[in-house]
Motif scaffolding. Structure first.
Motif, PDB file in Angstrom:
ATOM      1  N   PHE A   1      10.833  18.078  -2.564  1.00  0.00           N
ATOM      2  CA  PHE A   1      10.279  17.569  -1.308  1.00  0.00           C
ATOM      3  C   PHE A   1       9.373  16.358  -1.575  1.00  0.00           C
ATOM      4  N   PHE A   2       8.448  16.489  -2.531  1.00  0.00           N
ATOM      5  CA  PHE A   2       7.554  15.377  -2.875  1.00  0.00           C
ATOM      6  C   PHE A   2       8.332  14.199  -3.466  1.00  0.00           C
ATOM      7  N   LEU A   3       9.318  14.500  -4.290  1.00  0.00           N
ATOM      8  CA  LEU A   3      10.140  13.450  -4.892  1.00  0.00           C
ATOM      9  C   LEU A   3      10.909  12.679  -3.822  1.00  0.00           C
ATOM     10  N   PHE A   4      11.467  13.407  -2.848  1.00  0.00           N
ATOM     11  CA  PHE A   4      12.205  12.760  -1.754  1.00  0.00           C
ATOM     12  C   PHE A   4      11.295  11.851  -0.935  1.00  0.00           C
ATOM     13  N   PHE A   5      10.133  12.320  -0.531  1.00  0.00           N
ATOM     14  CA  PHE A   5       9.232  11.497   0.274  1.00  0.00           C
ATOM     15  C   PHE A   5       8.601  10.365  -0.534  1.00  0.00           C
ATOM     16  N   GLY A   6       8.423  10.582  -1.813  1.00  0.00           N
ATOM     17  CA  GLY A   6       7.943   9.489  -2.665  1.00  0.00           C
ATOM     18  C   GLY A   6       8.957   8.367  -2.732  1.00  0.00           C
ATOM     19  N   LEU A   7      10.237   8.731  -2.902  1.00  0.00           N
ATOM     20  CA  LEU A   7      11.298   7.709  -2.912  1.00  0.00           C
ATOM     21  C   LEU A   7      11.439   7.031  -1.557  1.00  0.00           C
ATOM     22  N   SER A   8      11.274   7.804  -0.481  1.00  0.00           N
ATOM     23  CA  SER A   8      11.408   7.199   0.853  1.00  0.00           C
ATOM     24  C   SER A   8      10.261   6.223   1.140  1.00  0.00           C
ATOM     25  N   ASN A   9       9.141   6.352   0.473  1.00  0.00           N
ATOM     26  CA  ASN A   9       8.058   5.371   0.594  1.00  0.00           C
ATOM     27  C   ASN A   9       8.227   4.207  -0.360  1.00  0.00           C
ATOM     28  N   LEU A  10       8.838   4.460  -1.505  1.00  0.00           N
ATOM     29  CA  LEU A  10       8.963   3.429  -2.526  1.00  0.00           C
ATOM     30  C   LEU A  10      10.144   2.484  -2.277  1.00  0.00           C
ATOM     31  N   LEU A  11      11.247   2.991  -1.781  1.00  0.00           N
ATOM     32  CA  LEU A  11      12.435   2.158  -1.577  1.00  0.00           C
ATOM     33  C   LEU A  11      12.231   1.027  -0.556  1.00  0.00           C
TER      34      LEU A  11
ATOM     35  N   ASN B   1       0.815  -1.213   0.000  1.00  0.00           N
ATOM     36  CA  ASN B   1       0.000   0.000   0.000  1.00  0.00           C
ATOM     37  C   ASN B   1       0.848   1.262   0.000  1.00  0.00           C
ATOM     38  N   THR B   2       2.015   1.248   0.647  1.00  0.00           N
ATOM     39  CA  THR B   2       2.840   2.448   0.654  1.00  0.00           C
ATOM     40  C   THR B   2       3.488   2.693  -0.698  1.00  0.00           C
ATOM     41  N   GLN B   3       3.602   1.661  -1.522  1.00  0.00           N
ATOM     42  CA  GLN B   3       4.176   1.897  -2.854  1.00  0.00           C
ATOM     43  C   GLN B   3       3.275   2.813  -3.671  1.00  0.00           C
ATOM     44  N   TYR B   4       1.959   2.677  -3.506  1.00  0.00           N
ATOM     45  CA  TYR B   4       1.037   3.548  -4.241  1.00  0.00           C
ATOM     46  C   TYR B   4       1.220   4.999  -3.814  1.00  0.00           C
ATOM     47  N   LEU B   5       1.351   5.211  -2.517  1.00  0.00           N
ATOM     48  CA  LEU B   5       1.589   6.559  -2.014  1.00  0.00           C
ATOM     49  C   LEU B   5       2.918   7.091  -2.544  1.00  0.00           C
ATOM     50  N   GLY B   6       3.938   6.255  -2.552  1.00  0.00           N
ATOM     51  CA  GLY B   6       5.246   6.670  -3.062  1.00  0.00           C
ATOM     52  C   GLY B   6       5.204   7.059  -4.517  1.00  0.00           C
TER      53      GLY B   6
END
Length: 175
Positions: free
Chosen positions: A61-71, A33-38
């Motif tokens: 900022f959005f790119l950083f937090f998206g990667l931190s959710n996706l990784l 589920n967090t991958q979708y948010l990322g």
């Protein structure tokens, strides 16, 4: 109560898959589920960078937090996939060993649980068990060192399974 249990490959595979799900399902679902948010955060970040690159770094900022959710999703995806492959290899080896053993028993005494496979016997006192879980018509007993012992309703019958559950509820006190 003593039960003679014949080895069944299908029941064994079901039990091992059940144990795998108990160990990894919540984590897998969470990171799925967090991958979708990322991905959504990364798309917003990329769009902000291309449309308005100088808006206080909001796109970054959005790119950083998206990667931190996706990784973490990517990490756990490969970790869980690797663990499932190891489980599959272990199941194949275990099935080869257990196909040869026709004599196994599951005995519940007042003091302990006695599991016998061929001539090998293991005695586990009831105070060694931390908890038990009833899931998908299976009883899973978990010891203090996180060793699971599992018994399926198909192996002992519905009436005996209910007797075993009531017996185990008396013996294992969940704190």
């Amino acid at each position: 109560m003593k039960f003679e249990i014949a080895f069944d490959k299908d029941v064994y595979n079901k039990q091992m898959d059940l144990l795998f799900d108990l160990a990894w399902k919540r984590k897998k679902d969470y990171y799925k589920n967090t991958q979708y948010l990322g991905v959504v955060l990364m798309i917003i970040g990329v769009l902000l960078i291309f449309n308005r690159p100088n808006v206080f770094g909001a796109g970054y900022f959005f790119l950083f937090f998206g990667l931190s959710n996706l990784l973490p999703f990517v990490y756990y995806f490969f970790k869980i996939k690797n663990e499932y492959k190891k489980l599959g290899d272990a199941k194949i080896k275990e099935i080869e060993i257990l196909n040869d053993s026709m004599n196994s028993s599951f005995e519940l005494s007042d003091d302990s649980l006695i599991i016998t496979i061929q001539e090998k016997s293991k005695i586990i006192n009831w105070n060694e068990f931390v908890t038990f879980v009833i899931k998908d018509e299976s009883l899973i007993l978990i010891t203090k060192d996180y060793m699971p012992y599992i018994l399926d309703e198909i192996e002992v019958g519905k009436e005996n399974f209910q007797k075993i559950i009531s017996f185990v509820e008396k013996k294992i006190e969940i704190v």
